[in-house]
Motif scaffolding. Structure first.
Motif, short mmCIF file in Angstrom:
data_model
loop_
_atom_site.label_atom_id
_atom_site.label_comp_id
_atom_site.label_asym_id
_atom_site.label_seq_id
_atom_site.Cartn_x
_atom_site.Cartn_y
_atom_site.Cartn_z
N ASP A 103 0.84 -1.20 0.00
CA ASP A 103 0.00 0.00 0.00
C ASP A 103 0.87 1.25 0.00
OD1 ASP A 103 -2.77 1.17 0.27
OD2 ASP A 103 -1.87 1.97 2.11
N LEU A 120 -3.56 0.50 -2.26
CA LEU A 120 -3.68 -0.90 -2.67
C LEU A 120 -5.16 -1.28 -2.78
CD1 LEU A 120 -2.32 -3.57 -3.38
CD2 LEU A 120 -2.22 -4.08 -0.91
N THR A 121 -6.00 -0.78 -1.88
CA THR A 121 -7.43 -1.07 -1.94
C THR A 121 -8.04 -0.50 -3.21
OG1 THR A 121 -7.60 -1.13 0.46
CG2 THR A 121 -9.64 -0.74 -0.75
N TYR A 160 -6.48 0.21 -6.03
CA TYR A 160 -5.93 -0.57 -7.13
C TYR A 160 -6.69 -1.88 -7.28
CZ TYR A 160 -2.62 -3.11 -10.05
OH TYR A 160 -2.05 -3.84 -11.06
N THR A 161 -6.94 -2.56 -6.16
CA THR A 161 -7.64 -3.84 -6.18
C THR A 161 -9.06 -3.69 -6.69
OG1 THR A 161 -6.24 -4.62 -4.37
CG2 THR A 161 -8.30 -5.81 -4.74
N MET A 198 -8.84 -3.20 -10.40
CA MET A 198 -8.46 -4.45 -11.03
C MET A 198 -9.66 -5.38 -11.17
SD MET A 198 -5.88 -7.40 -9.64
CE MET A 198 -7.09 -7.83 -8.38
N HIS A 199 -10.43 -5.54 -10.10
CA HIS A 199 -11.60 -6.42 -10.16
C HIS A 199 -12.63 -5.91 -11.17
CE1 HIS A 199 -10.79 -9.54 -7.24
NE2 HIS A 199 -10.24 -8.62 -6.46
N THR A 255 -13.24 -8.05 -2.94
CA THR A 255 -12.13 -7.30 -2.34
C THR A 255 -12.01 -7.52 -0.84
OG1 THR A 255 -13.58 -5.38 -2.11
CG2 THR A 255 -12.20 -5.50 -4.10
N HIS A 289 2.87 -1.75 -9.17
CA HIS A 289 2.33 -2.88 -8.41
C HIS A 289 3.18 -4.13 -8.65
CE1 HIS A 289 -0.54 -5.34 -6.31
NE2 HIS A 289 -0.67 -6.11 -7.36
#
Length: 154
Positions: free
Chosen positions: A30, A41-42, A44-45, A48-49, A67, A118
Motif C-alpha cells: 500500500d 492498494l485497496t 488498485y484492487t 483491477m476487479h 475485495t 504494483h
C-alpha cells in the motif's frame, strides 16, 4: 475433543512467518503503490476487479466480496474513485435497490499506469525472495489453502 499435535519447529516457523507476512505485506504494498501512483492498494484492487469483470462492472455487494471489504467500506472507496472519475456508480438495471460500480476509461488507464509499480512491489517484496524452482509448488499449496478458506475465489 482429541488432543492436538503441537506444531513442529519448521511448522511453527512457517506459521509465524505467514502471520508476519499477512500483516506487513499489505501495508508495504500500500505504501509503495500510494507513493508511486497516488492509488492505495485497496483502490488498485477495486479497479483491477472491475477491469476484469464482465462489462467492466460489478454489483456493489459482489465487489465488496471480491475485495474482502465491508459494504460500508466498499461504498467509501467507490465514492472516492468516483470523485476522481475512475469509477461510475449506477443503479442496477433490474434491481433498483442495488447498485453497480463500473470502471471508466480513465480508471482503466490509471490501472494500466499503476500496474508497473504494483508488479515491481510484488517482485521486490515477494517473488524475488523465492527460489524459482519452488514457486510452482508453493503456489499450488497456497492455492489449496485459499480454496479451503474461500472455495468460490478460483
Amino acid at each position: 475433543m482429541p488432543a492436538l499435535e503441537p506444531l513442529s519447529g519448521e511448522e511453527e516457523c512457517l506459521w509465524r512467518s505467514l502471520q508476519r507476512v499477512l500483516v506487513a505485506l499489505p501495508r508495504m504494498l500500500d505504501e509503495d503503490l500510494l507513493r508511486r501512483t497516488g492509488l492505495s492498494l485497496t483502490e488498485y484492487t477495486v479497479l483491477m476487479h472491475l477491469s476484469e469483470a464482465p462489462d467492466h462492472q460489478l454489483r456493489m455487494t459482489d465487489l465488496a466480496a471480491a475485495t474482502a471489504l465491508s459494504a460500508s467500506r466498499i461504498t467509501r472507496v467507490v465514492t472516492v474513485l468516483q470523485s476522481r472519475d475512475l469509477v461510475d456508480k449506477r443503479r442496477h438495471c433490474t434491481d433498483a435497490r442495488g447498485s453497480v460500480a463500473v470502471i471508466t476509461e480513465a480508471g482503466r488507464q490509471r490501472l494500466r499506469d499503476a500496474y508497473p509499480a504494483h508488479l515491481a512491489g510484488a517482485r521486490r517484496h515477494v517473488m524475488d525472495r523465492f527460489d524459482p524452482a519452488t514457486v510452482g509448488r508453493i503456489a499450488s499449496q497456497l492455492q489449496s489453502v485459499a480454496d479451503r478458506l474461500h472455495p468460490t475465489s478460483n
